[in-house]
Design a protein around this motif. Structure first.
Motif, short mmCIF file in Angstrom:
data_model
loop_
_atom_site.label_atom_id
_atom_site.label_comp_id
_atom_site.label_asym_id
_atom_site.label_seq_id
_atom_site.Cartn_x
_atom_site.Cartn_y
_atom_site.Cartn_z
N GLU A 273 0.85 -1.19 0.00
CA GLU A 273 0.00 0.00 0.00
C GLU A 273 0.89 1.24 0.00
O GLU A 273 2.08 1.16 0.25
N ALA A 274 0.28 2.39 -0.25
CA ALA A 274 1.05 3.63 -0.28
C ALA A 274 1.67 3.94 1.09
O ALA A 274 2.78 4.48 1.18
N PHE A 275 0.96 3.58 2.17
CA PHE A 275 1.44 3.92 3.51
C PHE A 275 2.34 2.84 4.11
O PHE A 275 3.20 3.14 4.93
N ALA A 276 2.12 1.59 3.73
CA ALA A 276 2.90 0.48 4.29
C ALA A 276 2.49 -0.81 3.60
O ALA A 276 1.51 -0.86 2.85
N ARG A 277 3.22 -1.87 3.88
CA ARG A 277 2.83 -3.20 3.40
C ARG A 277 1.78 -3.77 4.34
O ARG A 277 1.75 -3.45 5.54
N THR A 278 0.91 -4.62 3.81
CA THR A 278 -0.11 -5.26 4.62
C THR A 278 -0.20 -6.74 4.25
O THR A 278 0.11 -7.13 3.13
#
Length: 234
Positions: free
Chosen positions: A203-208
């Motif tokens: 994701e743009a903010f972090a991996r999930t």
């Protein structure tokens, strides 16, 4: 001190017990079909939607509540006096405070023995609402502090002594999610080995890590700790 308890209502409690333990939560007592409690950084409560007599609870499977555990309920109620607050008594729990936002979303607060969060997995329920000012004020009154905040609004990470609450612009509701520290790929492998179809998404903010919801709802998100602050600030 304040600790977050993320309560999930489910038709498949045993599947959620297995998921909780695979993620790294620990049950302080054996769960049953009506209630299971799992501790790490914050508390995951797994609430069966049917009791031992087959009576269906008021909550739909797949829905989530935010419950906060504090050391002093009277002090919490006093701190929340500027909001819409109702004192109630719940069987099996005792005295509680219900806080209702203007959006219709409500959270509950009770007094109990609390301890600082521990482990590599945290509960991270997300409170969706169009205007985040009110939910942020409610949580700050209970001792939360802001962590990572989106520069343009729309997201606020609220931190306390155990667990995390995310505030996100959107249609009013409470969503379920988790935050994982450490090797996300290793976590995905562990989940797959336990029988969960887990995939890692950037994701743009972090991996999930995404896994299927045992109750058939939206995918369950297990977010890595956000390190990229482009468009965000602490």
């Amino acid at each position: 001190m304040t600790v977050v308890q993320q309560i999930l209502y489910t038709e498949h409690p045993a599947d959620w017990w297995k998921l909780a333990e695979t993620l790294g939560f620990v049950a302080p007592f054996p769960p049953d079909a009506a209630w299971g409690e799992f501790h790490a950084d914050g508390v995951l409560g797994i609430h069966g939607v049917e009791d031992e007599h087959g009576v269906t609870a008021a909550h739909r499977p797949g829905t989530t509540d935010i419950h906060l555990i504090v050391e002093d309920l009277d002090a919490a109620a006093s701190a929340l006096s500027g909001f819409d607050v109702e004192a109630v008594t719940m069987e099996g729990v005792g005295e509680m405070v219900i806080v209702r936002a203007a959006s219709g979303v409500s959270i509950s607060v009770s007094e109990g023995a609390v301890q600082r969060g521990a482990g590599d997995i945290a509960v991270q329920p997300t409170w969706f609402q169009e205007d985040l000012t009110e939910p942020r004020g409610i949580l700050e009154a209970l001792g939360f502090r802001a962590g990572i905040v989106a520069d343009r609004g729309g997201w606020v990470e609220m931190l306390c002594d155990g667990g995390v609450v995310g505030l996100h612009e959107g249609e009013p509701r409470i969503g379920l999610s988790f935050e994982a520290r450490g090797d996300l790929d290793a976590l995905a492998v562990r989940l797959r080995d336990a029988g969960f179809a887990a995939s890692v998404v950037d994701e743009a903010f972090a991996r999930t890590v995404r896994i299927s919801d045992p109750d058939g709802g939206d995918e369950v998100w297990i977010n890595a700790v956000q390190e990229d602050l482009h468009g965000y600030h602490r």
